[in-house]
Design an enzyme around this catalytic site. Structure first.
Site, PDB file in Angstrom:
ATOM      1  N   ASN A 138      34.767  97.873  63.753  1.00 30.97           N
ATOM      2  CA  ASN A 138      36.062  98.321  64.270  1.00 30.97           C
ATOM      3  C   ASN A 138      36.135  99.832  64.142  1.00 30.97           C
ATOM      4  O   ASN A 138      36.201 100.349  63.034  1.00 30.97           O
ATOM      5  CB  ASN A 138      37.201  97.711  63.446  1.00 30.97           C
ATOM      6  N   CYS A 177      45.537  88.994  54.566  1.00 30.72           N
ATOM      7  CA  CYS A 177      44.555  89.913  53.996  1.00 30.72           C
ATOM      8  C   CYS A 177      45.330  90.871  53.092  1.00 30.72           C
ATOM      9  O   CYS A 177      46.197  91.604  53.571  1.00 30.72           O
ATOM     10  CB  CYS A 177      43.935  90.616  55.198  1.00 30.72           C
ATOM     11  N   SER A 199      30.181  92.096  50.877  1.00 30.10           N
ATOM     12  CA  SER A 199      30.030  93.015  52.003  1.00 30.10           C
ATOM     13  C   SER A 199      28.602  93.541  51.964  1.00 30.10           C
ATOM     14  O   SER A 199      28.311  94.463  51.215  1.00 30.10           O
ATOM     15  CB  SER A 199      31.028  94.171  51.873  1.00 30.10           C
ATOM     16  N   GLU A 229      49.245  98.187  52.641  1.00 29.30           N
ATOM     17  CA  GLU A 229      49.161  97.423  53.881  1.00 29.30           C
ATOM     18  C   GLU A 229      48.634  96.018  53.614  1.00 29.30           C
ATOM     19  O   GLU A 229      47.691  95.840  52.842  1.00 29.30           O
ATOM     20  CB  GLU A 229      48.229  98.140  54.865  1.00 29.30           C
ATOM     21  N   GLU A 271      38.845  97.884  46.268  1.00 31.95           N
ATOM     22  CA  GLU A 271      37.764  97.037  45.767  1.00 31.95           C
ATOM     23  C   GLU A 271      38.344  96.142  44.662  1.00 31.95           C
ATOM     24  O   GLU A 271      38.597  96.618  43.547  1.00 31.95           O
ATOM     25  CB  GLU A 271      36.639  97.952  45.238  1.00 31.95           C
ATOM     26  N   CYS A 291      32.239 103.810  51.505  1.00 27.75           N
ATOM     27  CA  CYS A 291      31.400 103.199  52.528  1.00 27.75           C
ATOM     28  C   CYS A 291      31.648 103.942  53.842  1.00 27.75           C
ATOM     29  O   CYS A 291      32.807 104.166  54.220  1.00 27.75           O
ATOM     30  CB  CYS A 291      31.719 101.721  52.669  1.00 27.75           C
ATOM     31  N   CYS A 324      39.737  94.664  60.173  1.00 27.55           N
ATOM     32  CA  CYS A 324      38.981  94.943  58.955  1.00 27.55           C
ATOM     33  C   CYS A 324      38.561  96.392  58.865  1.00 27.55           C
ATOM     34  O   CYS A 324      37.999  96.933  59.806  1.00 27.55           O
ATOM     35  CB  CYS A 324      37.688  94.134  58.973  1.00 27.55           C
ATOM     36  N   CYS A 350      40.489 103.778  47.685  1.00 28.40           N
ATOM     37  CA  CYS A 350      39.274 103.140  47.137  1.00 28.40           C
ATOM     38  C   CYS A 350      38.410 104.247  46.542  1.00 28.40           C
ATOM     39  O   CYS A 350      38.384 105.362  47.064  1.00 28.40           O
ATOM     40  CB  CYS A 350      38.525 102.427  48.273  1.00 28.40           C
ATOM     41  N   CYS A 367      34.040 102.616  56.749  1.00 26.74           N
ATOM     42  CA  CYS A 367      35.352 102.071  56.391  1.00 26.74           C
ATOM     43  C   CYS A 367      36.417 103.157  56.320  1.00 26.74           C
ATOM     44  O   CYS A 367      36.225 104.188  55.671  1.00 26.74           O
ATOM     45  CB  CYS A 367      35.233 101.363  55.035  1.00 26.74           C
TER      46      CYS A 367
HETATM   47  N1  SAH Z   1      36.296  96.512  49.077  1.00 30.19           N
HETATM   48  C1  SAH Z   1      36.058  95.186  49.441  1.00 30.19           C
HETATM   49  C2  SAH Z   1      37.194  94.529  50.220  1.00 30.19           C
HETATM   50  C3  SAH Z   1      37.864  95.335  51.279  1.00 30.19           C
HETATM   51  S1  SAH Z   1      36.949  95.734  52.714  1.00 30.19           S
HETATM   52  C4  SAH Z   1      34.762  95.075  50.198  1.00 30.19           C
HETATM   53  O1  SAH Z   1      34.196  96.092  50.545  1.00 30.19           O
HETATM   54  O2  SAH Z   1      34.308  93.943  50.392  1.00 30.19           O
HETATM   55  C5  SAH Z   1      37.011  94.220  53.649  1.00 30.19           C
HETATM   56  C6  SAH Z   1      35.862  94.037  54.635  1.00 30.19           C
HETATM   57  O3  SAH Z   1      35.987  94.898  55.774  1.00 30.19           O
HETATM   58  C7  SAH Z   1      34.512  94.360  54.043  1.00 30.19           C
HETATM   59  O4  SAH Z   1      33.562  93.394  54.394  1.00 30.19           O
HETATM   60  C8  SAH Z   1      34.198  95.673  54.697  1.00 30.19           C
HETATM   61  O5  SAH Z   1      32.846  95.953  54.647  1.00 30.19           O
HETATM   62  C9  SAH Z   1      34.734  95.462  56.088  1.00 30.19           C
HETATM   63  N2  SAH Z   1      34.911  96.697  56.857  1.00 30.19           N
HETATM   64  C10 SAH Z   1      35.234  97.898  56.382  1.00 30.19           C
HETATM   65  N3  SAH Z   1      35.330  98.791  57.411  1.00 30.19           N
HETATM   66  C11 SAH Z   1      35.081  98.105  58.546  1.00 30.19           C
HETATM   67  C12 SAH Z   1      35.081  98.468  59.936  1.00 30.19           C
HETATM   68  N4  SAH Z   1      35.383  99.686  60.326  1.00 30.19           N
HETATM   69  N5  SAH Z   1      34.791  97.517  60.830  1.00 30.19           N
HETATM   70  C13 SAH Z   1      34.526  96.236  60.427  1.00 30.19           C
HETATM   71  N6  SAH Z   1      34.545  95.840  59.146  1.00 30.19           N
HETATM   72  C14 SAH Z   1      34.813  96.764  58.209  1.00 30.19           C
HETATM   73 FE1  SF4 Z   2      36.184 100.427  49.592  1.00 34.85          FE
HETATM   74 FE2  SF4 Z   2      35.513  98.019  50.657  1.00 34.85          FE
HETATM   75 FE3  SF4 Z   2      36.081 100.110  52.238  1.00 34.85          FE
HETATM   76 FE4  SF4 Z   2      33.828 100.122  50.837  1.00 34.85          FE
HETATM   77  S1  SF4 Z   2      34.376  98.671  52.481  1.00 34.85           S
HETATM   78  S2  SF4 Z   2      35.259 101.860  51.066  1.00 34.85           S
HETATM   79  S3  SF4 Z   2      34.491  99.122  48.981  1.00 34.85           S
HETATM   80  S4  SF4 Z   2      37.495  99.111  50.840  1.00 34.85           S
END
Ligand code: SAH
Ligand code: SF4
Length: 387
Positions: free
Chosen positions: A318, A125, A241, A111, A188, A136, A361, A132, A139
């Site tokens: 989100n 993006c 992040s 995506e 990541e 987290c 995001c 991954c 996410c």
């Molecule tokens: N793995 C990397 C890049 C992808 S995530 C990272 O973690 O930085 C991209 C961004 O979206 C990160 O800042 C992540 O923390 C944020 N993110 C993930 N899940 C989210 C959610 N449900 N709502 C808002 N931001 C979120």
């Molecule tokens: Fe992976 Fe980034 Fe999502 Fe964490 S926030 S699970 S590192 S994609």
């Protein structure tokens, strides 16, 4: 043709037996032409021409390459393809956000999301992995196992597919809607640095897609040993992040913090190459109701960032189906932002975009995984039926 050119054998040939060139770097392109039998003295010139046609003009038809003789074009066309991977699904949000699901190879669906400009910058993006390895808690991608790293070609192709869809060829034309590339899709990027570095070289090539390096942002959950190296290799902007400013809470919502705690993370940030007031680090902070959004948390955050040229991006959480958290109330987010701002840090609240198409995001999760999950459910039901 040497298959080792393509890390992933699945993309070494298209269904029609041709070798795809779109997405390759200069070196691989030159190698492909050498293997094809272009005279050594001509390889440099031919690969420069073809590189320019592919990445500046975005051509998908050999006949468009008017500075290459007709019979050579015809021979090239029998071996190489200029095709893009298939867009298996495209959704456009009411706010103009576009989400693409691109099939890179059988079972590898990726995506990417185009977020149009509110003021001047429109960002694509991109994903760096399918799934991954990190988990987290907030996410959606984190609920999916890692399928595999994407290749440099597959990352560059996400940009090309968006440029096709936005009708923004040639790359050298002035006005563009897609001005920035952010590695904030699935995965990541710092766990796939070799391919990400190569992809950034392709995306930033002045005779090609032509993005400035400061218009590329690498977002990481905090893979400490890779942070400074990533800056040295790519000269990209850095986003961290962060999401929590004390180790206890951060480890709870981002397990990677147990391996690389805040002290080490901030030390790596301070050492990021080129860090200055005009090249600040963006700290992403997702607003989770009653988790990390109190005045005490804001104070911790300010103390943590002291002395670092930084900007704090506040992201309203989100939600996704089954997510364990809620987004903080709007007033709470605003007062949190005011506190950070009063301490001298820009602290914009990110407007949620593309929520209606689950493109915001952290909401990305590949279709292949969803399909697999539904197949599994179907199978389980069948098994139950058979017993
Ligand atoms: N793995 C990397 C890049 C992808 S995530 C990272 O973690 O930085 C991209 C961004 O979206 C990160 O800042 C992540 O923390 C944020 N993110 C993930 N899940 C989210 C959610 N449900 N709502 C808002 N931001 C979120
Ligand atoms: Fe992976 Fe980034 Fe999502 Fe964490 S926030 S699970 S590192 S994609």
């Amino acid at each position: 043709m040497s298959a080792e050119l393509y890390k992933n054998p699945a993309i070494s040939q298209t269904a029609n037996g041709l070798i795809p060139l779109a997405g390759l770097g200069r070196k691989e392109l030159a190698q492909a032409l050498t293997d094809f039998g272009i005279a050594p003295k001509q390889v440099r010139m031919r690969s420069k021409q073809i590189f320019h046609w592919i990445y500046n003009y975005g051509v998908t038809d050999w006949d468009a390459m008017t500075n290459i003789a007709k019979n050579l074009r015809a021979r090239l066309a029998q071996t190489f393809s200029l095709e893009r991977p298939e867009i298996v699904d495209k959704q456009v949000s009411i706010d103009g956000t576009r989400k693409y699901l691109i099939r890179m190879a059988p079972g590898i669906e990726v995506e990417s999301v185009f977020i149009p400009a509110v003021s001047k910058t429109g960002a694509l993006c991109v994903s760096s992995q399918v799934g991954c390895t990190l988990t987290c808690k907030f996410c959606h991608t984190g609920t999916q196992r890692l399928v595999r790293n994407l290749t440099a070609a597959e990352i560059a192709l996400q940009v090309m597919v968006a440029r096709d869809d936005l009708d923004e060829w040639p790359s050298s034309s002035g006005e563009r809607k897609m001005t920035n590339i952010v590695f904030m899709g699935m995965g990541e990027p710092l766990y796939n640095m070799d391919e990400v570095t190569k992809a950034i070289d392709i995306i930033c090539d002045r005779e090609g897609l032509s993005f400035g390096r400061r218009r590329i942002t690498l977002s990481t959950s905090g893979v400490v040993p890779e942070i400074v190296k990533a800056g040295e290799k790519t000269s990209a902007m850095l986003a961290i992040s962060l999401h929590a400013a004390n180790d206890e809470l951060r480890s709870q919502i981002m397990p990677i913090n147990k391996k690389y705690p805040l002290k080490d993370l901030l030390e790596a940030c301070r050492a990021y190459p080129g860090l200055s007031n005009s090249r600040r680090i963006t700290f992403e902070y997702v607003m989770l109701k009653d988790m990390n959004d109190s005045p005490k948390h804001a104070k911790e955050l300010i103390n943590l960032l002291r002395g670092i040229p930084a900007k704090v991006n506040l992201i309203p959480f989100n939600p996704w189906p089954g997510s364990p958290y809620e987004c903080s109330d709007w007033e709470t987010i605003e007062s949190f932002a005011d506190r950070i701002n009063a301490a001298g840090y820009a602290s914009p609240i990110r407007t949620p975009r593309g929520r209606d198409i689950l493109a915001a995001c952290g909401q990305l999760r590949s279709e292949s995984e969803k399909i697999r999950a539904s197949q599994k459910r179907k199978q389980q039901l069948e098994n139950v039926d058979n017993t």
